[in-house]
Design a protein around this motif. Structure first.
Motif, PDB file in Angstrom:
ATOM      1  N   UNK A  93     -23.171  -1.503  21.349  1.00  0.00           N
ATOM      2  CA  UNK A  93     -23.141  -2.167  20.041  1.00  0.00           C
ATOM      3  C   UNK A  93     -22.694  -3.629  20.190  1.00  0.00           C
ATOM      4  N   UNK A  94     -23.305  -4.505  19.398  1.00  0.00           N
ATOM      5  CA  UNK A  94     -22.926  -5.925  19.423  1.00  0.00           C
ATOM      6  C   UNK A  94     -21.709  -6.182  18.535  1.00  0.00           C
ATOM      7  N   UNK A  95     -20.792  -7.003  19.013  1.00  0.00           N
ATOM      8  CA  UNK A  95     -19.670  -7.451  18.183  1.00  0.00           C
ATOM      9  C   UNK A  95     -19.657  -8.990  18.234  1.00  0.00           C
ATOM     10  N   UNK A  96     -20.399  -9.646  17.330  1.00  0.00           N
ATOM     11  CA  UNK A  96     -20.569 -11.098  17.411  1.00  0.00           C
ATOM     12  C   UNK A  96     -19.243 -11.849  17.265  1.00  0.00           C
ATOM     13  N   UNK A 147     -19.456  -9.818  22.592  1.00  0.00           N
ATOM     14  CA  UNK A 147     -19.701  -8.490  23.145  1.00  0.00           C
ATOM     15  C   UNK A 147     -21.147  -8.049  22.893  1.00  0.00           C
ATOM     16  N   UNK A 148     -21.896  -7.895  23.969  1.00  0.00           N
ATOM     17  CA  UNK A 148     -23.287  -7.426  23.951  1.00  0.00           C
ATOM     18  C   UNK A 148     -24.270  -8.317  23.201  1.00  0.00           C
TER      19      UNK A 148
ATOM     20  N   UNK B 439     -21.115   1.802  13.236  1.00  0.00           N
ATOM     21  CA  UNK B 439     -21.360   1.789  14.677  1.00  0.00           C
ATOM     22  C   UNK B 439     -20.392   0.855  15.393  1.00  0.00           C
ATOM     23  N   UNK B 440     -20.148  -0.327  14.784  1.00  0.00           N
ATOM     24  CA  UNK B 440     -19.203  -1.261  15.404  1.00  0.00           C
ATOM     25  C   UNK B 440     -17.803  -0.670  15.446  1.00  0.00           C
ATOM     26  N   UNK B 443     -17.662   2.042  18.045  1.00  0.00           N
ATOM     27  CA  UNK B 443     -17.677   1.487  19.398  1.00  0.00           C
ATOM     28  C   UNK B 443     -16.291   0.963  19.785  1.00  0.00           C
ATOM     29  N   UNK B 444     -15.688   0.190  18.885  1.00  0.00           N
ATOM     30  CA  UNK B 444     -14.356  -0.365  19.173  1.00  0.00           C
ATOM     31  C   UNK B 444     -13.313   0.737  19.302  1.00  0.00           C
ATOM     32  N   UNK B 458     -13.213  -7.439  14.621  1.00  0.00           N
ATOM     33  CA  UNK B 458     -14.575  -7.727  14.166  1.00  0.00           C
ATOM     34  C   UNK B 458     -14.571  -8.913  13.193  1.00  0.00           C
ATOM     35  N   UNK B 461     -13.937 -12.173  14.887  1.00  0.00           N
ATOM     36  CA  UNK B 461     -15.164 -12.597  15.551  1.00  0.00           C
ATOM     37  C   UNK B 461     -16.112 -13.267  14.572  1.00  0.00           C
ATOM     38  N   UNK B 462     -16.187 -12.689  13.387  1.00  0.00           N
ATOM     39  CA  UNK B 462     -17.083 -13.191  12.341  1.00  0.00           C
ATOM     40  C   UNK B 462     -16.714 -14.611  11.910  1.00  0.00           C
TER      41      UNK B 462
END
Lengths: 254, 491
Positions: A93-96, A147-148, B439-440, B443-444, B458, B461-462
């Motif tokens: 999974x992407x974590x921008x 990430x990804x 999903x994010x 995953x984390x 998250x 990051x945004x």
């Protein structure tokens, strides 16, 4: 008692009145063992990996899973991770905006904290990442990227293995790690996984194709169909499947 | 990274629904009689010992205001404000701005509690250990400025940094020349009200060619009940000057709403640069939407000279209602405007914020990066205007508006307006809306992060692109604040 014991596991999609996806699956994994699970699409392989990791979309209707004798199904997702369950995702999974380096460190420290260990120091962490990423042929610049985000299929899978190498789990579940890899990438990834084989660690390698098992040679091969393990054997079973396909198992189970 | 970890610690240490700065300082204060008429305006002006021209200016604004209607185009709803049921002036009783020792110890303690050192000695110790650079502070408590630090040292560099009430007396020519020159008295309902009743705020003048030797900051605190805060800030960077200015705000927790209607004017002459950063953390109200600050703010910068540059960076986490559009008028040729914004809403907060980039000069350029994050039952709107005058040959704009939704009871809206009267203008607009996906989070969490840690990571990051624009000390503060604001947003 085995390290990981899955006993008569039944599960369905949460909130779905419909049919079960896992229908009485049992499997024991001891430290040091590598188990391959093979089977046709839709046989429940990925579902098994999600349920072990604790994804909330599924409901276990019967059976049990224990890790070192503890009830795994009672634990939160992150608690399972801290206890040593690692899932290498089929589609990472992407974590921008979150640098891979930041992510790795956050994950490692979160796990250490849950286990009552001290946080890793910055120099120790940098050394660890440098050693592990070097072995996987990961360019340090990639670790600065989100990430990804924008990674190729092969880069994503390598990154999964890097995370595994840094988090040092007890039980690794590799979900279709070979999908989307060309032969060179497959080699690098497999070498990475092989380097992590250890007498203290168990692995479950889920794959549709036999070719991955040429590189990661399993101790046991299980054939899964319609939510159950229908046949188990040694590594030669994989070759047999490659030659004959899954047809006979699908008919047997029908 | 350590900041992320700290953020998470901070989230943990605070109970849901607890606003850290919600305490009230019990001091005696002197207020104007409740309500607003010409006498109130005269009262404020007299309190400030203002010259006649200033009083006239205020009265003109007041008369104008009486003919205006409160705007209703923003995507916010709130009970009608009774302008006659407010205090327009409240000041701590002890004389202020004489020497640090004359300040009421209760007020000093308040700022200490907020982490703002007003004694220069403490400021030196405190801030040097944090990052090496020093910050001069002007502290505004309700309607008056209670302390300004490092005034003398700044004066040596020729920089004027003082409460605007003092500047009106000491530098009337500068004030007369620039006050209301960016935001005219008649600009809008709230700005006009501010012009009539503003009580204090900061004044900055950086002379030709001077690079201001330290960061300047103003810390606004609303303390008194039923009191509006109407501060007025005026910053002038003369030719080739540079200044970086920070603004922070907090208020006690109260059941009633409080009104805050500020005006900020920036003027950048040729080759000058002004960087203005805000971390706005007014009390947002409780989880049911009771109380909180109504924040109606007019902020505008005028890139008056060629090659000048104005950059707005804001982190908006507080207030029940936010109505705020820091803008740039790109008047000088080759001037540049920037707007970087993080607006977070949780609970019942309503945010309607954005910017205006008005391209008038040739080869002007502007850049807008807006990150809206909505959680709980909140509504978060980006409203922006990019326009090019017919003479604005070669104008360029890049806009990027991203919204992130947490949960399914909140809303994010983007309302961009683009007007171009010059065919050579080049405007780009990008917008995305996303949700923190299951999903994010999965995953984390599979990697060991708990739900709050995962959300903080998250979200950080945004908003990364914007956080990078903030001065260092502020960025860390902002990062913590973001997580605290999202507290309780993960089901």
């Amino acid at each position: 008692m085995a390290m990981l014991e899955i006993d008569n596991l039944h599960a369905k999609i949460d909130g779905d009145e419909g049919k079960e996806i896992l229908k009485g699956l049992s499997l024991k994994v001891n430290p040091g063992e590598v188990h391959a699970i093979m089977g046709p699409n839709g046989s429940g392989k990925s579902t098994l990996s999600y349920i072990l990791a604790g994804k909330e979309d599924y409901e276990v209707t019967d059976g049990s899973v224990t890790l070192d004798g503890e009830d795994l199904l009672e634990m939160e997702i992150d608690e399972r991770a801290a206890k040593g369950v690692f899932l290498a995702f089929q589609y990472p999974i992407e974590v921008p905006g979150v640098a891979t380096m930041t992510f790795l460190r956050a994950a490692l420290n979160a796990q250490r904290k849950k286990r009552g260990e001290a946080e890793i120091s910055t120099p120790d962490f940098l050394r660890l990442v440098k050693a592990k990423s070097g072995a996987l042929g990961i360019n340090p610049d990639m670790l600065k990227r989100g990430v990804n985000v924008g990674f190729s299929g092969g880069e994503k899978k390598r990154m999964e293995i890097l995370q595994m190498a840094i988090l040092e789990p007890k039980i690794c579940i590799l979900d279709e790690t070979d999908s989307g890899l060309d032969i060179d990438a497959l080699k690098v990834v497999s070498e990475g996984v092989n380097a992590l084989r250890s007498p203290d660690r168990g692995m479950i390698v889920i794959t549709h194709y036999q070719r991955l098992l040429n590189h990661i040679v399993p101790d046991f091969v299980h054939v899964m169909n319609k939510g159950r393990i229908v046949r188990s054997g040694g590594k030669e079973l994989a070759l047999e499947l490659e030659a004959n396909g899954y047809a006979e198992y699908q008919q047997d189970a029908a | 990274m350590p900041a992320v970890q700290e953020t998470v610690e901070q989230v943990r240490s605070i109970d849901v629904d607890q606003y850290k700065y919600g305490f009230f300082t019990d001091i005696e204060s002197e207020k104007a009689p409740k309500g607003l008429d010409e006498d109130t305006v005269r009262f404020i002006s007299a309190k400030k010992n203002e010259p006649e021209w200033m009083l006239e200016w205020r009265l003109e604004a007041f008369r104008r205001w009486q003919t205006m209607r409160e705007p209703d185009w923003a995507r916010v709803s709130y009970p009608a404000i009774d302008y006659q049921n407010l205090y327009y002036y409240s000041a701590p009783k002890r004389p202020s701005q004489l020497s640090i020792d004359d300040i009421d110890p209760e007020i000093l303690a308040t700022y200490e509690k907020l982490g703002i050192p007003l004694r220069e000695r403490d400021a030196l110790l405190g801030i040097e250990s944090a990052g090496g650079s020093r910050v001069a502070v002007d502290a505004v408590f309700d309607s008056v400025s209670v302390a300004t630090t490092f005034k003398e040292e700044l004066a040596k560099a020729g920089v004027i940094f003082m409460p605007i009430s003092e500047a009106i007396r000491e530098y009337p020519e500068l004030v007369k020349k620039y006050l209301g020159s960016v935001v005219p008295v008649t600009d809008n309902f709230f700005a006009t009200l501010n012009s009539a009743v503003f009580s204090d705020g900061s004044f900055v003048y950086v002379p030709k060619g001077v690079r201001c030797p330290m960061e300047l900051s103003t810390y606004f605190r609303i303390n008194e009940r039923n009191t509006g805060q109407f501060e007025r800030t005026l910053i002038i960077a003369d030719e080739g000057a540079y200044v970086s200015y920070l603004e922070g705000c907090t208020a006690p927790m109260r059941d009633e709403n409080q009104l805050h209607a500020a005006v900020v004017e920036l003027v950048a002459l040729a080759d000058a640069e002004i960087k203005y950063s805000t971390v706005q953390n007014w009390y947002p109200g409780d989880k049911d939407g009771k109380g909180g600050i109504f924040n109606f703010v007019t902020k505008r910068g005028d890139c008056r000279g060629d090659r000048s540059k104005i950059s707005w960076t804001q982190v908006e986490t507080g207030s029940a209602i936010t109505w705020k559009y820091p803008s740039c008028i790109l008047r000088g040729d080759n001037s540049q405007g920037e707007f970087y914004s993080i607006a977070i809403s949780n609970g019942r907060q309503q945010v309607d914020s954005g910017t205006k980039m008005i391209h008038l000069g040739k080869n002007t350029s502007s850049r807008i990066i807006s990150k809206g994050i909505a959680a709980g039952y909140s509504d978060n709107t980006y409203r922006g205007l990019v326009s090019a005058h017919r003479k604005a040959t070669g104008a360029r704009n890049f806009t990027n508006c991203d919204s992130l939704l947490i949960g399914d009871k909140c809303g994010a809206h983007t309302v961009p307006y683009i007007e171009s009267k010059n065919s050579s203008a080049h405007f780009e607009h990008e917008a995305t809306t996303s949700k923190i996906s299951e999903d994010q989070l999965f995953y984390c969490r599979q990697r060991g992060l708990d739900p709050e840690e995962a959300t903080a990571l998250i979200v950080n990051g945004f908003v990364k692109d914007v956080l990078q624009q903030l001065p260092m000390e502020f960025a860390v503060e902002a990062q913590k604040l973001i997580s605290v604001s999202l507290e309780g947003s993960v089901g």
